[in-house]
Motif scaffolding. Structure first.
Motif, short mmCIF file in Angstrom:
data_model
loop_
_atom_site.label_atom_id
_atom_site.label_comp_id
_atom_site.label_asym_id
_atom_site.label_seq_id
_atom_site.Cartn_x
_atom_site.Cartn_y
_atom_site.Cartn_z
N VAL A 102 19.79 54.96 72.28
CA VAL A 102 18.90 53.81 72.42
C VAL A 102 17.45 54.23 72.23
CG1 VAL A 102 18.01 52.05 74.00
CG2 VAL A 102 20.47 52.49 73.88
N ILE A 103 17.05 55.36 72.82
CA ILE A 103 15.64 55.72 72.74
C ILE A 103 15.25 56.15 71.33
CG2 ILE A 103 15.65 58.21 73.33
CD1 ILE A 103 13.35 57.46 75.35
N ARG A 104 16.22 56.59 70.55
CA ARG A 104 15.93 56.87 69.14
C ARG A 104 15.68 55.57 68.38
NH1 ARG A 104 20.31 60.98 69.79
NH2 ARG A 104 19.21 62.95 70.17
N LEU A 105 16.41 54.53 68.76
CA LEU A 105 16.15 53.22 68.16
C LEU A 105 14.77 52.70 68.58
CD1 LEU A 105 19.63 51.51 68.67
CD2 LEU A 105 18.71 52.47 66.56
N LEU A 106 14.40 52.95 69.82
CA LEU A 106 13.08 52.53 70.28
C LEU A 106 11.98 53.26 69.51
CD1 LEU A 106 13.53 52.25 74.16
CD2 LEU A 106 13.96 50.55 72.39
N ALA A 107 12.21 54.53 69.20
CA ALA A 107 11.24 55.28 68.40
C ALA A 107 11.04 54.62 67.04
CB ALA A 107 11.70 56.73 68.23
N LEU A 108 12.11 54.23 66.39
CA LEU A 108 12.01 53.56 65.09
C LEU A 108 11.28 52.23 65.22
CD1 LEU A 108 15.61 54.23 63.69
CD2 LEU A 108 13.48 55.40 63.05
N ALA A 109 11.53 51.51 66.32
CA ALA A 109 10.86 50.23 66.54
C ALA A 109 9.36 50.41 66.74
CB ALA A 109 11.46 49.52 67.76
N LEU A 110 8.94 51.60 67.16
CA LEU A 110 7.52 51.91 67.36
C LEU A 110 6.91 52.59 66.14
CD1 LEU A 110 7.84 53.15 71.04
CD2 LEU A 110 6.54 51.14 70.31
N ASP A 111 7.66 52.57 65.01
CA ASP A 111 7.20 53.21 63.76
C ASP A 111 6.95 54.70 63.94
OD1 ASP A 111 7.23 50.79 62.28
OD2 ASP A 111 5.28 50.24 63.12
N LEU A 112 7.82 55.32 64.73
CA LEU A 112 7.79 56.76 64.95
C LEU A 112 9.01 57.39 64.29
CD1 LEU A 112 7.00 56.71 68.79
CD2 LEU A 112 5.37 57.30 66.97
N PRO A 113 8.97 58.71 64.05
CA PRO A 113 10.19 59.38 63.61
C PRO A 113 11.30 59.18 64.64
CG PRO A 113 8.29 60.82 63.36
CD PRO A 113 7.82 59.63 64.13
N GLU A 114 12.52 59.09 64.17
CA GLU A 114 13.65 58.82 65.07
C GLU A 114 13.74 59.82 66.21
OE1 GLU A 114 18.45 57.86 64.68
OE2 GLU A 114 17.38 58.83 63.04
N ASN A 115 13.37 61.07 65.96
CA ASN A 115 13.51 62.13 66.98
C ASN A 115 12.22 62.37 67.75
OD1 ASN A 115 11.94 63.31 65.00
ND2 ASN A 115 13.15 65.18 64.82
N TRP A 116 11.26 61.43 67.71
CA TRP A 116 9.95 61.66 68.33
C TRP A 116 10.06 61.94 69.83
CZ3 TRP A 116 6.46 59.98 71.96
CH2 TRP A 116 5.13 60.38 71.78
N PHE A 117 10.96 61.26 70.51
CA PHE A 117 11.08 61.42 71.96
C PHE A 117 11.90 62.64 72.37
CE2 PHE A 117 10.29 56.74 71.78
CZ PHE A 117 9.18 56.68 72.60
N ASP A 118 12.58 63.28 71.41
CA ASP A 118 13.52 64.36 71.77
C ASP A 118 12.85 65.46 72.58
OD1 ASP A 118 15.32 62.90 70.31
OD2 ASP A 118 15.74 64.45 68.83
N ARG A 119 11.61 65.79 72.28
CA ARG A 119 10.91 66.89 72.95
C ARG A 119 10.76 66.66 74.46
NH1 ARG A 119 5.14 65.33 70.26
NH2 ARG A 119 6.54 64.09 68.93
N PHE A 120 10.82 65.39 74.86
CA PHE A 120 10.65 65.06 76.28
C PHE A 120 11.97 65.08 77.06
CE2 PHE A 120 7.31 62.86 73.90
CZ PHE A 120 6.16 63.33 74.54
N PHE A 121 13.07 65.31 76.35
CA PHE A 121 14.39 65.24 76.97
C PHE A 121 15.20 66.51 76.71
CE2 PHE A 121 13.03 60.88 76.49
CZ PHE A 121 13.38 60.31 77.71
N LEU A 122 14.54 67.66 76.87
CA LEU A 122 15.24 68.93 76.72
C LEU A 122 16.08 69.22 77.96
CD1 LEU A 122 12.33 71.00 75.13
CD2 LEU A 122 14.17 69.75 73.97
N ASN A 123 15.55 68.88 79.14
CA ASN A 123 16.28 69.01 80.41
C ASN A 123 15.99 67.77 81.26
OD1 ASN A 123 17.40 71.90 80.37
ND2 ASN A 123 15.24 72.22 79.85
N PRO A 124 16.50 66.63 80.83
CA PRO A 124 16.18 65.37 81.52
C PRO A 124 16.69 65.36 82.96
CG PRO A 124 17.95 65.03 79.94
CD PRO A 124 17.42 66.41 79.70
N ILE A 125 15.96 64.64 83.80
CA ILE A 125 16.30 64.56 85.22
C ILE A 125 16.82 63.15 85.56
CG2 ILE A 125 14.81 66.45 85.96
CD1 ILE A 125 12.69 64.37 86.74
#
Length: 286
Positions: free
Chosen positions: A116-139
């Motif tokens: 879902v968050i990859r879809l949100l990235a696309l909706a924000l005109d960002l690369p699909e993997n833009w949020f990945d860096r923030f979820f390396l060890n999600p809590i």
């Protein structure tokens, strides 16, 4: 189309129903050992979610059970910080399949939230993997809220869950059929019912996504009311929520494409501290 097999959701759901049907003494075997501990069982009227928004309200009429990621804390955390998110999960002995069904569901919902968050990235005109860096060890956390039949009249303005927003990036919610009482405040400041029920998932924007988008996307204020109709008023209710949360030390600041001409509306926060401070406001410790 969330791609999660219904049997995974249903297995977790049934194990939760079994757990909450047990005696208070049995459930308290996995009770949170002290106020503010993040995982385990919380009995009735021990939280007031409205406090996270700085509002005063009577205690919420619900029980809950929560689990977390089961990760080792990163270096440099204080003992208090490490204890908050990185404490051990507590697993009830009954039902026997509780741990396995919950771990399977947690993993499936986590994978779904990633999609879902990859879809949100696309909706924000960002690369699909833009949020990945923030979820390396999600809590991220998973919680079931159980709203028992009411044995007494509620206090004035007392709700099953008082008005609040979720603290993370997004929430996936599973709820059963019937008059749930779940309501969301729309942009016209009207409370409207949220109807989708299992196996469909409700997707909810949280505080961190609002900060990322500089308020363009709103962290949804929602509540669970006590149904007013006689046939539903004393009926129990249950919901299962997966709270996607970025890494503990992820810096949350405005996405450049959402900056606008007036600059950032929110100060920079870290994911873990925002979560801890928001959650601990809700806990009743007296």
């Amino acid at each position: 189309n969330h791609r999660i097999p219904e049997e995974i959701l249903e297995s977790c759901w049934k194990s939760a129903i079994h757990f909450f049907s047990q005696s208070e003494s049995e459930k308290m075997k996995v009770g949170m050992p002290f106020p503010g501990y993040p995982y385990g069982f919380v009995p009735m009227e021990q939280e007031t979610l409205a406090r996270s928004k700085g509002e005063s309200a009577p205690p919420d009429l619900k029980e809950s059970f929560s689990i977390g990621p089961g990760l080792e804390p990163p270096h440099g955390l204080s003992a208090d910080e490490a204890q908050f998110v990185f404490s051990e999960n507590q697993w009830p002995e009954n039902p026997k399949d509780f741990k396995s069904s919950w771990e399977s569901c947690y993993k499936s919902l986590s994978n779904c939230a990633d999609r879902v968050i990859r879809l949100l990235a696309l909706a924000l005109d960002l690369p699909e993997n833009w949020f990945d860096r923030f979820f390396l060890n999600p809590i991220s956390a998973m919680r079931v809220n159980y709203y028992p039949e009411l044995g007494k009249e509620p206090e004035e303005n007392q709700l099953r869950a008082s008005a609040h927003s979720d603290y993370g990036s997004l929430t996936l919610l599973l709820q059963e059929k019937g008059e749930s009482g779940l309501e969301i405040l729309n942009r016209d400041k009207e409370w409207i019912s949220v109807k989708p029920c299992k196996p469909d998932l409700v997707v909810n924007i949280g505080d961190i996504m609002e900060r990322w988008t500089n308020g363009e996307w709103v962290s949804s204020l929602h509540r669970v009311t006590i149904p007013k109709t006689g046939i539903h008023k004393n009926k129990s209710r249950m919901s299962l929520a997966f709270f996607q949360q970025p890494d503990w030390d992820a810096r949350i600041e405005c996405i450049p494409s959402c900056l606008g001409t007036d600059g950032p509306k929110y100060k920079t926060v870290t994911s873990g501290r925002h979560l801890m401070e928001s959650y601990r406001k809700t806990v009743i410790d007296d």
